[in-house]
Write an enzyme that holds these catalytic residues in place. Structure first.
Site, PDB file in Angstrom:
ATOM      1  N   LYS A 175       0.800  -1.336  -0.213  1.00  0.00           N
ATOM      2  CA  LYS A 175       0.041   0.131   0.159  1.00  0.00           C
ATOM      3  C   LYS A 175       1.004   1.151   0.052  1.00  0.00           C
ATOM      4  O   LYS A 175       0.663   2.380  -0.543  1.00  0.00           O
ATOM      5  CB  LYS A 175      -0.923  -0.042   1.215  1.00  0.00           C
ATOM      6  CG  LYS A 175      -1.694   1.220   1.249  1.00  0.00           C
ATOM      7  CD  LYS A 175      -2.663   1.224   0.154  1.00  0.00           C
ATOM      8  CE  LYS A 175      -3.444   2.727   0.157  1.00  0.00           C
ATOM      9  NZ  LYS A 175      -4.715   2.595   1.285  1.00  0.00           N
ATOM     10  N   LYS A 243       0.174  11.412   5.549  1.00  0.00           N
ATOM     11  CA  LYS A 243       0.283  10.253   6.635  1.00  0.00           C
ATOM     12  C   LYS A 243       0.899   8.946   5.835  1.00  0.00           C
ATOM     13  O   LYS A 243       1.805   8.323   6.249  1.00  0.00           O
ATOM     14  CB  LYS A 243      -1.300   9.771   7.392  1.00  0.00           C
ATOM     15  CG  LYS A 243      -0.967   8.612   8.185  1.00  0.00           C
ATOM     16  CD  LYS A 243      -2.315   8.329   8.741  1.00  0.00           C
ATOM     17  CE  LYS A 243      -3.324   7.910   7.662  1.00  0.00           C
ATOM     18  NZ  LYS A 243      -3.310   6.536   7.141  1.00  0.00           N
TER      19      LYS A 243
END
Length: 309
Positions: A175, A243
């Site tokens: 990811k 993030k």
């Protein structure tokens, strides 16, 4: 329809989590959901789906607990904090972490759970709210073979591309790789559109040209309307993108991998947050290029025939 011996606990009903949990129920799973704030109308009709008041109530007797939460600190809180999911879950339950968290951090957390009997699988997703709604997410899985095998059926109810990529943390690492490509692609689009429109090009015609050539991408396809309208209602927020880039840089540091482009793009997404644009869609990164460009004198046009260019 699929059936599950015990209900699945689903914790976190945000923009992604709500339709994911609903698709689980539509596929025949009994779903016991929890969210910090009430979600009226969450329960799909004709399904075994209920909203509970605490993580502990949602996970009571569950052998599979799915979390769709923004960060690992929140996963820890709902799993091991007050009224926690693991306090009532079935012995040996598997926690499936589907939000994007640190690949380094999730391995550390699993180590802390050693000896408790609970197991962890990481399964972050890509595909946005549209993929979540249509059960067409790409799901990247990390975990031990028997643990992954035990949760594949519910994962197939939420996604169309399911890949077991390696041991725990491998899904989150994949990811992170995905987020590098998404963030750098959106940043490049922002720069190209700022250059083109400052030079007098029509944005929709420019987008047509980009979409029809090698510059075309899924990111351009999905985000085109936002880019054209310059209206950046999220989708995926710039804060979450920032993030996630931090997780990529953390993993790169651990693995001694150089990510110079990612480091610059990380700073640009940081600038979105620092200038009050963090809750805009991540395609709004072009606003930072525009903001920086305002510091320079704006030419009336770019003279493409100028031999000095």
């Amino acid at each position: 329809m699929t059936t599950q011996a015990s209900p699945i606990a689903f914790l976190g009903l945000g923009r992604m989590g709500l339709p994911m949990s609903q698709n689980l129920a539509r596929a025949g799973f009994a779903v016991r959901a929890w969210n910090r704030s009430a979600r009226r109308g969450a329960e799909p009709s004709g399904t075994d789906y209920s909203l509970l008041a605490t993580p502990a109530a949602a996970a009571n007797g569950a052998s599979v607990i799915i979390t769709m939460l923004p960060d690992l600190s929140e996963v820890r809180q709902v799993c091991t904090g007050p009224d926690s999911a693991l306090s009532t879950a079935a012995p040996g339950a598997i926690v499936v972490v589907m939000g994007t968290v640190s690949p380094v951090g999730i391995r550390q957390w699993a180590t802390e759970l050693d000896g408790s009997g609970f197991r962890v699988v990481d399964a972050p997703v890509s595909g946005g709210d549209v993929g979540a709604r249509d059960a067409k997410l790409s799901i990247m899985i990390g975990g031990a073979d028997p643990d992954v095998a035990a949760v594949l059926d519910p994962l197939h109810a939420m996604g169309s591309i399911i890949r077991h990529l390696g041991p725990l943390g491998a899904g989150q690492l994949a990811k992170a790789c995905n987020q590098i490509v998404v963030a750098t692609t959106l940043t490049a689009l922002g720069e190209a559109l700022t250059l083109g429109t400052r030079g007098g090009l029509d944005i929709d015609q420019l987008l047509d040209v980009l979409a029809g050539g090698l510059a075309g991408s899924r990111a351009l396809e999905v985000k085109r309307e936002l880019l054209s309208s310059h209206s950046f209602t999220p989708g995926g927020s710039a804060s979450f993108q920032h993030k996630d880039l931090g997780f990529a840089l953390e993993a790169a540091r651990e693995g001694s991998v150089a990510l110079p482009v990612t480091a610059v793009v990380d700073q640009l997404f940081g600038a979105m947050r620092w200038t009050g644009r963090g809750e805009d869609d991540h395609s709004g990164i072009l606003q930072i290029t525009e903001l920086l460009s305002e510091k320079a004198e704006t030419p009336p046009s770019i003279r493409m025939s100028d031999p000095g260019r």
